[in-house]
Each structure stands twice: as C-alpha cells, then as structure tokens.
Motif scaffolding. Structure first.
Motif, mmCIF file in Angstrom:
data_model
loop_
_atom_site.group_PDB
_atom_site.id
_atom_site.type_symbol
_atom_site.label_atom_id
_atom_site.label_comp_id
_atom_site.label_asym_id
_atom_site.label_seq_id
_atom_site.Cartn_x
_atom_site.Cartn_y
_atom_site.Cartn_z
ATOM 1 N N ALA A 181 0.816 -1.209 0.071
ATOM 2 C CA ALA A 181 0.131 0.145 0.066
ATOM 3 C C ALA A 181 0.749 1.354 0.204
ATOM 4 N N VAL A 182 1.808 1.327 0.642
ATOM 5 C CA VAL A 182 2.830 2.272 0.777
ATOM 6 C C VAL A 182 3.341 2.649 -0.773
ATOM 7 N N LEU A 203 11.364 -1.356 -11.669
ATOM 8 C CA LEU A 203 11.241 0.176 -11.853
ATOM 9 C C LEU A 203 12.542 0.823 -11.950
ATOM 10 N N THR A 204 13.726 -0.009 -12.130
ATOM 11 C CA THR A 204 15.126 0.429 -12.087
ATOM 12 C C THR A 204 15.135 1.426 -13.186
ATOM 13 N N GLU A 205 14.678 0.757 -14.562
ATOM 14 C CA GLU A 205 14.806 1.861 -15.717
ATOM 15 C C GLU A 205 13.960 2.960 -15.468
ATOM 16 N N LEU A 230 4.280 6.024 -5.391
ATOM 17 C CA LEU A 230 4.891 5.535 -6.867
ATOM 18 C C LEU A 230 4.252 6.619 -7.929
ATOM 19 N N PRO A 231 3.004 6.910 -7.998
ATOM 20 C CA PRO A 231 2.970 8.094 -9.011
ATOM 21 C C PRO A 231 3.986 9.455 -8.907
ATOM 22 N N GLY A 289 13.350 7.661 -6.777
ATOM 23 C CA GLY A 289 12.612 7.557 -5.577
ATOM 24 C C GLY A 289 13.171 6.319 -4.814
ATOM 25 N N ALA A 290 12.963 6.026 -3.704
ATOM 26 C CA ALA A 290 13.791 4.737 -2.966
ATOM 27 C C ALA A 290 12.677 4.019 -2.144
ATOM 28 N N PHE A 291 12.612 2.866 -2.104
ATOM 29 C CA PHE A 291 11.843 2.122 -0.932
ATOM 30 C C PHE A 291 12.835 1.067 -0.527
#
Length: 236
Positions: free
Chosen positions: A117-118, A170-172, A123-124, A132-134
């Motif tokens: 959920a986070v 998501l890396t790219e 993400l948008p 960004g980084a999680f």
C-alpha cells in the motif's frame, strides 16, 4: 526543496539512526509509529539535535489507512523521496510444526500488505519525478529459514520476493527498491531487551543501529544491489 525520508515503524534504535544518517545529508524526516507518546519523544529528541522532523501516528497493520497517511506527510513536507519500512511485529518466533493459520494471518497486513500500500501511494510521485527509493527492513529468517524460528519469516520472505520483482520493474524508471536483512539484534531495541538472557539472544550478535543506517545510505546512493545481509557472515 530538500528531500524527505519517511520512516515507517520509527523507534529509538534503527529508525532514529536512519533519521540521523539521512538528515546529515540534508534530508527532512517524517517519522511514522503507532505509539504517540514514544513518537513525540523521538521527534523532540531529534528536533533538539537539529533534525527537521515531524511525527505521524498510524496503525501500520491497517493498509487502507495508508493513502491518507501519505497525503498527510506530503501536506507537511511537500514531497516524499525515500521510504524506509521497518516495523517490528509483536509476534514471537514459532516452530514451523506448531504454526497455525491464525497466528500467521495476524501479521500479514503489517509485513506484507502495508508495504504494498505504501509503494502504491508514493509511486505516482516517484514516476513523475523519475526518482525514489523504497528501503525495507527484514530479519534473517526471511533469507535463511531456521528450525523453531518460523512465524514472521514466511511473511518477510514473501515481501522480500515482491521487493526483488519491484526493483527489477522500476530500475529503468530511476526508482530503487532494496532490502536490509538483519541477522542480529539491534542495540537499544525492544526486541533485544526482550530476548536478553534467552537462547535466541545467544545465537545472534548485537549490532549498532548507526552501522545499519550507514548501510542503508550506501544502498540508497549506490543502488548496486537489491539486498544487503548483515552481518555478512550470514550471507550466501
């Protein structure tokens, strides 16, 4: 506008150390935790050290509340650049042969559903910015299943599986996902205090949370691996 890290499950051990490490690099800090009294004390302590921080009380076992929480953080800070997700579940280790569905189910929201959920909530913003980084904290049993120490391990392992896929997707886009798997007790943490004098305490070392925070900063800046296992002797 300076960057912001949101620390979920913030406490006086790892959470505080991550806050200090990122603040030293110019980050502002959002602290998220369930117990308001301890959260307020941590905000006051870090504020006295010069950290630009604010606290947000939340039940992280309720994933439906996450979008509103993320919006509250954005209203205060204007943005979120990094998330560190590391709440400590209340359950104890359970032998796999004694694990029942209800015991396993109680930590599914905290350890598996809320991280999803986070990410969906931030993400948008990250995709729009191209950065960004999680960062997700797990324990040793997510990587190395151990007899008599099941329970949270299967759920952390599932989250770890998801995070590996997330990073690959998501890396790219300029977005990083990484996990720090800790094969130790964290100095000053409630878990370390609760385990003191037990057989489990004798099986694991105690690590300085500042060292873990330094690892997280290295992972965030280099983005050259999905996972770090610490201490390294536990790594494959």
């Amino acid at each position: 506008m300076s960057k912001v890290i949101a620390i979920f499950g913030a406490g006086p051990g790892l959470g505080a150390s991550v806050a200090r490490r990122f603040a030293a690099e110019g980050f502002r800090v959002a602290l998220v935790a369930r117990r308001k009294d301890r959260l307020d004390a941590l905000v006051d302590q870090l504020g006295a050290e010069g950290v630009d921080t604010a606290g947000f009380t939340a039940d992280l076992s309720a994933p439906k509340e996450i979008p509103a929480l993320i919006e509250a953080v954005r209203e205060r800070f204007g943005r979120i650049d990094v998330v560190e997700y590391g709440p400590i579940p209340g359950g104890r280790f359970t032998p796999a042969a004694e694990l029942d569905p209800d015991t396993l189910a109680q930590d599914i929201p905290l350890l598996l559903l809320t991280p999803l959920a986070v990410v969906r909530a931030v993400l948008p913003e990250w995709k729009e910015r191209g950065d960004g980084a999680f960062l997700m904290t797990t324990g040793a049993s997510a990587v190395h299943p151990m007899p008599h120490a099941s329970g949270v391990g299967p759920l952390m392992a599932a989250a770890r599986n998801w995070l590996y896929s997330l990073n690959g997707e998501l890396t790219e886009s300029g977005i990083y996902a990484g996990t720090l798997s800790i094969a130790a007790f964290i100095e000053g943490s409630e878990a370390a205090e609760a385990a003191a004098g037990t057989e489990l305490a004798a099986a694991f070392p105690v690590v300085d949370p500042a060292d873990l925070a330094a690892l997280y900063w290295d992972m965030y800046t280099k983005r050259d691996r999905v996972e770090e296992v610490h201490p390294a002797l536990w790594a494959d």
